[in-house]
Design a protein around this motif. Structure first.
Motif, PDB file in Angstrom:
ATOM      1  N   SER A  15      -0.617   5.723   5.032  1.00 38.47           N
ATOM      2  CA  SER A  15      -0.512   4.345   4.536  1.00 38.47           C
ATOM      3  C   SER A  15       0.760   3.664   5.043  1.00 38.47           C
ATOM      4  CB  SER A  15      -0.555   4.314   2.996  1.00 38.47           C
ATOM      5  OG  SER A  15       0.604   4.887   2.438  1.00 38.47           O
ATOM      6  N   LEU A  27       0.809  -1.221   0.000  1.00 32.10           N
ATOM      7  CA  LEU A  27       0.000   0.000   0.000  1.00 32.10           C
ATOM      8  C   LEU A  27       0.845   1.276   0.000  1.00 32.10           C
ATOM      9  CD1 LEU A  27      -2.705   1.429  -0.015  1.00 32.10           C
ATOM     10  CD2 LEU A  27      -2.846   1.122   2.467  1.00 32.10           C
ATOM     11  N   PRO A  28       1.811   1.443   0.942  1.00 27.20           N
ATOM     12  CA  PRO A  28       2.628   2.665   0.888  1.00 27.20           C
ATOM     13  C   PRO A  28       3.507   2.743  -0.354  1.00 27.20           C
ATOM     14  CG  PRO A  28       3.403   1.204   2.641  1.00 27.20           C
ATOM     15  CD  PRO A  28       2.108   0.654   2.156  1.00 27.20           C
ATOM     16  N   ALA A  33       1.096   3.657  -3.225  1.00 30.36           N
ATOM     17  CA  ALA A  33       0.638   5.037  -3.036  1.00 30.36           C
ATOM     18  C   ALA A  33       1.757   6.008  -3.409  1.00 30.36           C
ATOM     19  CB  ALA A  33       0.202   5.254  -1.582  1.00 30.36           C
TER      20      ALA A  33
END
Length: 408
Positions: free
Chosen positions: A393, A356-357, A360
């Motif tokens: 995130s 996710l990070p 993102a």
């Protein structure tokens, strides 16, 4: 007006269908039962973050006419970094969705079993859940047809059915409007609520939805003139999905007991208090949530594999079909025999926590590249919101990894 809206609604609804799965339904149920309306604000934050990220993914898909994984392959020039990110994406989404697929199908089964009871087949001393095969066959047929418009219409129908079911259930419980507003706009952190808060956000801001959305929008829209339609579709669909989650929390908050651990328990608890209608609406919603996620998870994994590995062809290509068939088959197999691939799920959770990070951050980087988006690259305001979500995130990813590793 409604007819025109339904005509232009599309990929955003599939994103809503993807994040409102059995896991989200269960977490929302636990949030409502254990903490009442106090965690509604976490859903509101999730909805806003999801809209911001999904709008970026949709804009990227329409302007570049490529999926997110394809853009990542072409824009990251460092071979080592490109390979690392590609492996992480494939591991988290293809393997992850395969392990979660059993949960998606099992969620649909729970909805059916709430109304019809269990249907177990005994074959040669082996117990097989008939409903698992039934859901698998429906998902297979819809995906094998390979017609985007047909698939889109089917999923839109299921999402509207799911939304109607859960919203009606919430209204039946006659909730206190003042308490709802407090829960939405006054953040509270009740004791032992942190993991549920992280879970609510983590099941809404989903990495694979960014890949799914970027790939799907280019099936429907081809020019920059249609960006406004895509934006409206994204905002309306995700708000609708968020309202479903909020409705489940509200319904669960009406139960004055902590013995509810799943949506099936919730349905049984609501029946004596609010009548059998509540039970049936909830069961119908759970079935729709399970089957929509059972369709979108394999579809997203196939799009990711196609983009990461540079395959050509569309929904009907053999390689594309092989990926989703493999994931669907594993889901049916695990759910039919009641197998819980805990280690695989743990691995998927760690990979998703890391992904996710990373995604993102990569998405934010790509959205500022004039060579990819030209004048449609991010504005300063979009970047500010994107950076806030990125920082959040990272926090979310670290927490979820530590949770799986039993460090936190």
């Amino acid at each position: 007006m409604i007819k025109n809206w339904l005509k232009n609604i599309g990929p955003g609804t599939l994103v809503a269908a993807a994040f409102i799965g059995p896991g989200t339904v269960t977490l929302c149920t636990l949030a409502g039962v254990n903490f009442g309306m106090n965690l509604l604000w976490a859903m509101l934050v999730s909805i806003i973050a999801t809209i911001i990220l999904q709008e970026m993914a949709a804009r990227l898909g329409i302007i570049s006419q490529k999926g997110l994984s394809e853009v990542i392959r072409s824009e990251i020039n460092n071979p080592f970094l490109r390979h690392i990110i590609t492996v992480l994406i494939l591991s988290a989404i293809v393997i992850g969705n395969a392990s979660y697929e059993a949960g998606n199908i099992s969620g649909g089964i729970l909805g059916l079993e709430t109304v019809f009871g269990k249907m177990i087949l005994e074959i040669g001393g082996v117990s097989i859940n008939f409903m698992s095969v039934f859901i698998g066959v429906i998902a297979f047929a819809l995906l094998f047809i390979g017609n985007y418009k047909f698939l889109e219409k089917t999923l839109i129908t299921l999402v509207l059915l799911m939304s109607f079911s859960f919203l009606i259930t919430a209204l039946i419980t006659k909730p206190n409007l003042v308490e709802i507003l407090k829960g939405l706009f006054v953040p509270k952190f009740p004791e032992e609520s942190l993991l549920i808060i992280i879970g609510l956000i983590g099941t809404t801001v989903v990495p694979y939805n960014l890949f799914l959305h970027a790939s799907l929008v280019k099936e429907k829209w081809k020019t920059a003139d249609e960006l406004t339609l895509a934006k409206k579709d994204t905002i309306i669909s995700i708000i609708l999905g968020g309202l479903v989650s909020i409705a489940i929390i509200i319904s669960a908050a009406s139960i004055q007991t902590n013995s509810v651990g799943s949506v099936t328990d919730l349905a049984k608890s609501l029946a004596p208090l609010y009548g059998e209608f509540a039970k049936y609406f909830l069961a119908l919603g759970m079935f729709a949530a399970g089957i929509t996620s059972a369709i979108t998870a394999p579809l997203a994994a196939a799009y990711v594999a196609k983009g990461c590995l540079g395959w050509s062809g569309g929904l009907k290509s053999n390689k594309f079909r092989m990926v989703w068939i493999f994931i669907l088959f594993l889901g049916v197999l695990f759910s039919s025999f009641g197998i819980k691939p805990i280690e695989i799920i743990k691995f998927a959770q760690v990979a998703n926590g890391m992904l996710l990070p990373v995604i993102a951050g990569v998405l934010l980087w790509i959205m500022n590249k004039k060579s990819v988006l030209g004048k449609y690259s991010n504005t300063k305001t979009q970047n500010i919101f994107g950076i806030i979500i990125l920082v959040f995130s990272v926090f979310l990813g670290v927490k979820s990894i530590l949770k799986v590793l039993n460090v936190f």
